[in-house]
Scaffold this motif. Structure first.
Motif, PDB file in Angstrom:
ATOM      1  N   ALA A  75      54.915  63.553 101.436  1.00  0.00           N
ATOM      2  CA  ALA A  75      55.549  63.959 100.179  1.00  0.00           C
ATOM      3  C   ALA A  75      54.554  63.921  99.031  1.00  0.00           C
ATOM      4  CB  ALA A  75      56.739  63.054  99.879  1.00  0.00           C
ATOM      5  N   ALA A  76      53.675  62.918  99.037  1.00  0.00           N
ATOM      6  CA  ALA A  76      52.724  62.736  97.941  1.00  0.00           C
ATOM      7  C   ALA A  76      51.424  63.487  98.157  1.00  0.00           C
ATOM      8  CB  ALA A  76      52.432  61.245  97.758  1.00  0.00           C
ATOM      9  N   GLY A  77      51.219  64.020  99.355  1.00  0.00           N
ATOM     10  CA  GLY A  77      49.945  64.670  99.656  1.00  0.00           C
ATOM     11  C   GLY A  77      48.812  63.671  99.728  1.00  0.00           C
ATOM     12  N   GLY A  78      49.116  62.457 100.167  1.00  0.00           N
ATOM     13  CA  GLY A  78      48.127  61.382 100.235  1.00  0.00           C
ATOM     14  C   GLY A  78      48.757  60.061  99.844  1.00  0.00           C
ATOM     15  N   PHE A  79      47.938  59.105  99.443  1.00  0.00           N
ATOM     16  CA  PHE A  79      48.441  57.770  99.096  1.00  0.00           C
ATOM     17  C   PHE A  79      49.492  57.870  97.989  1.00  0.00           C
ATOM     18  CE2 PHE A  79      47.861  53.737  96.619  1.00  0.00           C
ATOM     19  CZ  PHE A  79      48.423  52.897  97.579  1.00  0.00           C
ATOM     20  N   PRO A  80      50.686  57.307  98.202  1.00  0.00           N
ATOM     21  CA  PRO A  80      51.786  57.488  97.241  1.00  0.00           C
ATOM     22  C   PRO A  80      51.781  56.507  96.076  1.00  0.00           C
ATOM     23  CG  PRO A  80      52.568  56.261  99.135  1.00  0.00           C
ATOM     24  CD  PRO A  80      51.133  56.631  99.438  1.00  0.00           C
ATOM     25  N   GLY A  81      50.863  55.558  96.075  1.00  0.00           N
ATOM     26  CA  GLY A  81      50.830  54.548  95.014  1.00  0.00           C
ATOM     27  C   GLY A  81      51.414  53.233  95.503  1.00  0.00           C
ATOM     28  N   TRP A  82      50.954  52.147  94.891  1.00  0.00           N
ATOM     29  CA  TRP A  82      51.359  50.816  95.354  1.00  0.00           C
ATOM     30  C   TRP A  82      52.829  50.530  95.109  1.00  0.00           C
ATOM     31  CZ3 TRP A  82      48.422  48.674  98.729  1.00  0.00           C
ATOM     32  CH2 TRP A  82      47.038  48.889  98.699  1.00  0.00           C
ATOM     33  N   HIS A  83      53.383  51.069  94.032  1.00  0.00           N
ATOM     34  CA  HIS A  83      54.787  50.795  93.729  1.00  0.00           C
ATOM     35  C   HIS A  83      55.699  51.321  94.827  1.00  0.00           C
ATOM     36  CE1 HIS A  83      58.654  52.202  91.737  1.00  0.00           C
ATOM     37  NE2 HIS A  83      58.771  50.896  91.826  1.00  0.00           N
ATOM     38  N   LEU A  84      55.574  52.603  95.172  1.00  0.00           N
ATOM     39  CA  LEU A  84      56.432  53.171  96.214  1.00  0.00           C
ATOM     40  C   LEU A  84      56.137  52.569  97.580  1.00  0.00           C
ATOM     41  CD1 LEU A  84      56.710  56.943  95.247  1.00  0.00           C
ATOM     42  CD2 LEU A  84      58.390  55.110  94.927  1.00  0.00           C
ATOM     43  N   LEU A  85      54.869  52.253  97.835  1.00  0.00           N
ATOM     44  CA  LEU A  85      54.535  51.620  99.107  1.00  0.00           C
ATOM     45  C   LEU A  85      55.248  50.276  99.232  1.00  0.00           C
ATOM     46  CD1 LEU A  85      52.898  51.533 101.718  1.00  0.00           C
ATOM     47  CD2 LEU A  85      50.988  50.568 100.416  1.00  0.00           C
ATOM     48  N   ALA A  86      55.261  49.492  98.160  1.00  0.00           N
ATOM     49  CA  ALA A  86      55.935  48.188  98.189  1.00  0.00           C
ATOM     50  C   ALA A  86      57.438  48.353  98.298  1.00  0.00           C
ATOM     51  CB  ALA A  86      55.572  47.398  96.936  1.00  0.00           C
ATOM     52  N   VAL A  87      58.007  49.289  97.530  1.00  0.00           N
ATOM     53  CA  VAL A  87      59.457  49.499  97.552  1.00  0.00           C
ATOM     54  C   VAL A  87      59.938  49.862  98.944  1.00  0.00           C
ATOM     55  CG1 VAL A  87      61.301  51.073  96.799  1.00  0.00           C
ATOM     56  CG2 VAL A  87      59.743  50.071  95.118  1.00  0.00           C
TER      57      VAL A  87
ATOM     58  N   LEU B 263      69.439  43.126  97.522  1.00  0.00           N
ATOM     59  CA  LEU B 263      68.020  43.020  97.188  1.00  0.00           C
ATOM     60  C   LEU B 263      67.313  44.360  97.425  1.00  0.00           C
ATOM     61  CD1 LEU B 263      67.183  39.510  98.708  1.00  0.00           C
ATOM     62  CD2 LEU B 263      67.291  40.116  96.276  1.00  0.00           C
ATOM     63  N   ALA B 264      67.664  45.020  98.535  1.00  0.00           N
ATOM     64  CA  ALA B 264      67.073  46.328  98.821  1.00  0.00           C
ATOM     65  C   ALA B 264      67.477  47.341  97.750  1.00  0.00           C
ATOM     66  CB  ALA B 264      67.506  46.811 100.199  1.00  0.00           C
ATOM     67  N   PHE B 265      68.741  47.274  97.328  1.00  0.00           N
ATOM     68  CA  PHE B 265      69.205  48.204  96.305  1.00  0.00           C
ATOM     69  C   PHE B 265      68.492  47.947  94.980  1.00  0.00           C
ATOM     70  CE2 PHE B 265      72.480  49.617  93.136  1.00  0.00           C
ATOM     71  CZ  PHE B 265      72.387  50.978  93.420  1.00  0.00           C
TER      72      PHE B 265
ATOM     73  N   THR C  14      63.161  53.185  91.312  1.00  0.00           N
ATOM     74  CA  THR C  14      62.627  54.513  91.615  1.00  0.00           C
ATOM     75  C   THR C  14      63.251  55.554  90.679  1.00  0.00           C
ATOM     76  OG1 THR C  14      64.255  54.802  93.414  1.00  0.00           O
ATOM     77  CG2 THR C  14      62.112  53.886  93.993  1.00  0.00           C
ATOM     78  N   ASN C  15      64.032  56.492  91.204  1.00  0.00           N
ATOM     79  CA  ASN C  15      64.633  57.530  90.362  1.00  0.00           C
ATOM     80  C   ASN C  15      66.061  57.818  90.800  1.00  0.00           C
ATOM     81  OD1 ASN C  15      64.418  59.154  92.678  1.00  0.00           O
ATOM     82  ND2 ASN C  15      62.473  60.043  92.038  1.00  0.00           N
ATOM     83  N   ALA C  16      66.734  58.670  90.037  1.00  0.00           N
ATOM     84  CA  ALA C  16      68.155  58.924  90.278  1.00  0.00           C
ATOM     85  C   ALA C  16      68.404  59.541  91.647  1.00  0.00           C
ATOM     86  CB  ALA C  16      68.703  59.835  89.182  1.00  0.00           C
ATOM     87  N   ALA C  17      67.510  60.445  92.093  1.00  0.00           N
ATOM     88  CA  ALA C  17      67.702  61.097  93.391  1.00  0.00           C
ATOM     89  C   ALA C  17      67.653  60.085  94.533  1.00  0.00           C
ATOM     90  CB  ALA C  17      66.641  62.179  93.591  1.00  0.00           C
ATOM     91  N   THR C  18      66.690  59.165  94.469  1.00  0.00           N
ATOM     92  CA  THR C  18      66.563  58.150  95.521  1.00  0.00           C
ATOM     93  C   THR C  18      67.775  57.222  95.517  1.00  0.00           C
ATOM     94  OG1 THR C  18      64.192  58.215  95.061  1.00  0.00           O
ATOM     95  CG2 THR C  18      64.970  56.496  96.553  1.00  0.00           C
ATOM     96  N   ILE C  19      68.225  56.843  94.339  1.00  0.00           N
ATOM     97  CA  ILE C  19      69.403  55.978  94.224  1.00  0.00           C
ATOM     98  C   ILE C  19      70.615  56.662  94.858  1.00  0.00           C
ATOM     99  CG2 ILE C  19      71.022  54.904  92.609  1.00  0.00           C
ATOM    100  CD1 ILE C  19      68.584  54.579  90.704  1.00  0.00           C
TER     101      ILE C  19
ATOM    102  N   MET D 111      64.651  59.872 101.696  1.00  0.00           N
ATOM    103  CA  MET D 111      64.546  59.004 100.523  1.00  0.00           C
ATOM    104  C   MET D 111      63.114  58.940 100.009  1.00  0.00           C
ATOM    105  SD  MET D 111      67.186  55.872 101.286  1.00  0.00           S
ATOM    106  CE  MET D 111      66.743  55.093  99.732  1.00  0.00           C
ATOM    107  N   ALA D 112      62.141  58.975 100.910  1.00  0.00           N
ATOM    108  CA  ALA D 112      60.735  58.969 100.496  1.00  0.00           C
ATOM    109  C   ALA D 112      60.401  60.222  99.699  1.00  0.00           C
ATOM    110  CB  ALA D 112      59.831  58.851 101.723  1.00  0.00           C
ATOM    111  N   PHE D 113      60.874  61.373 100.186  1.00  0.00           N
ATOM    112  CA  PHE D 113      60.635  62.616  99.451  1.00  0.00           C
ATOM    113  C   PHE D 113      61.335  62.592  98.101  1.00  0.00           C
ATOM    114  CE2 PHE D 113      58.958  64.191 103.397  1.00  0.00           C
ATOM    115  CZ  PHE D 113      58.101  65.229 103.034  1.00  0.00           C
ATOM    116  N   ALA D 114      62.553  62.058  98.067  1.00  0.00           N
ATOM    117  CA  ALA D 114      63.283  61.972  96.803  1.00  0.00           C
ATOM    118  C   ALA D 114      62.530  61.100  95.813  1.00  0.00           C
ATOM    119  CB  ALA D 114      64.684  61.428  97.044  1.00  0.00           C
ATOM    120  N   ALA D 115      61.953  59.995  96.300  1.00  0.00           N
ATOM    121  CA  ALA D 115      61.242  59.079  95.412  1.00  0.00           C
ATOM    122  C   ALA D 115      59.974  59.704  94.851  1.00  0.00           C
ATOM    123  CB  ALA D 115      60.903  57.791  96.159  1.00  0.00           C
ATOM    124  N   VAL D 116      59.303  60.515  95.644  1.00  0.00           N
ATOM    125  CA  VAL D 116      58.044  61.122  95.197  1.00  0.00           C
ATOM    126  C   VAL D 116      58.284  62.385  94.372  1.00  0.00           C
ATOM    127  CG1 VAL D 116      55.917  62.246  95.963  1.00  0.00           C
ATOM    128  CG2 VAL D 116      56.718  60.185  97.126  1.00  0.00           C
ATOM    129  N   ARG D 117      59.198  63.230  94.855  1.00  0.00           N
ATOM    130  CA  ARG D 117      59.349  64.563  94.256  1.00  0.00           C
ATOM    131  C   ARG D 117      60.624  64.741  93.435  1.00  0.00           C
ATOM    132  NH1 ARG D 117      57.429  68.763  99.062  1.00  0.00           N
ATOM    133  NH2 ARG D 117      55.507  67.646  99.687  1.00  0.00           N
TER     134      ARG D 117
END
Length: 290
Positions: free
Chosen positions: A40-52, A107-109, A115-120, A157-163
């Motif tokens: 989705a990110a075309g590479g490393f998605p960033g530490w925040h999304l990786l941790a989430v 906790l997961a929620f 993240t963003n509204a789409a992922t939620i 959900m990963a695509f929603a979080a990135v895009r």
């Protein structure tokens, strides 16, 4: 159940409930989710999304174990492999197990809320599928397909979080990943086939009958071919194909493990599947790295 048990004993029961000493379960969810993040990110998605997504995967798999053990407690008493689970043997009450699961899901929620509204929004669909699965084996001939959707929902959900949206590619990857889940969970079902036949549970291993081994290998083939085609369509090249080749080699090894249909061989194949998923993810990540 001894409610006066020392805290250390209760903690041990909670850890047993969520299969803390068996990380293969959450790794099976993690690798395709991370692969989707990279795509989705075309590479490393960033530490925040990786941790989430890493922490969220662990938490939701653990919560799912709580719900599954409550739903299956009457069946699990009659299965050799599951008879000693905490809820099944009465060491934890249904209410307590569900409370642990609820805390983990909240906790997961909380992570999703960063993240963003789409992922939620998509997280609610993911939760619904996860809650449905434990009851699917009572009504669906191949409940592993329902599990496949649940275990693959990290992809959209990963695509929603990135895009901020879920493209057709994400659904294609989910469908392809569903076949991998069908492969490894059929291996898992082959372990318990005798017990499941006796107590009346439906599984893919029972539905496929004598074509179970052929079915598993066909599922692996569909997964790897579909992900190969979609990865190439995104510009991934030789490194990605090398990762898929390693995964394919593992699938061939699994054939050797399951063809005799022994409990030990089938369980060993199931437990090793996270390495197959890692090979695919590594092919994706390294393709972008080089």
């Amino acid at each position: 159940m001894d409610l006066a048990a020392p805290p250390s004993s209760r903690l041990a029961l909670y850890l047993d409930l969520i299969r803390w000493n068996r990380p293969a379960g959450w790794l099976l969810l993690l690798w395709p989710t991370l692969a989707a993040l990279w795509l989705a990110a075309g590479g490393f998605p960033g530490w925040h999304l990786l941790a989430v997504f890493t922490l969220g995967t662990i938490l939701m798999r653990s919560a799912g174990c709580c719900v599954n053990d409550v739903a299956d407690r009457e069946f699990d008493r009659h299965v050799k492999r599951t008879a000693q689970r905490p809820v099944t043997r009465g060491a934890l009450s249904v209410r307590e197990a569900l409370a642990v699961g609820a805390v983990l899901a909240l906790l997961a929620f909380g992570l999703v809320l960063t993240t963003n509204a789409a992922t939620i929004a998509w997280s609610f669909a993911a939760l619904a599928v996860a809650l449905i699965y434990p009851y699917a084996k009572r009504h669906v001939a191949m409940p592993q397909a329902v599990l496949g959707v649940a275990f693959s929902f990290g992809i959209p959900m990963a695509f929603a979080a990135v895009r901020g949206e879920v493209p057709l590619l994400a659904w294609g990857l989910l469908l392809g990943n569903l076949f991998w889940v069908l492969a490894y969970d059929t291996e898992y079902a082959m372990v318990d086939r005798d017990d499941d036949l006796r107590i009346g549970i439906q599984t893919s291993a029972i539905t496929l009958g004598r074509f179970d081994v052929v079915g598993v290998m066909a599922f692996y083939a569909v997964h790897l071919l579909s992900w190969g085609w979609m990865g190439l369509s995104q510009g991934l090249g030789a490194v990605y194909l090398a990762g898929l080749a390693v995964a394919g080699g593992q699938a061939v090894w699994h054939f050797g493990l399951i063809r005799a249909r022994s409990r030990d061989g089938c369980f060993r194949a199931f437990r090793a599947n996270h390495w197959l998923g890692f090979a695919v993810f590594a092919g994706v990540a390294l393709s972008y790295a080089v």
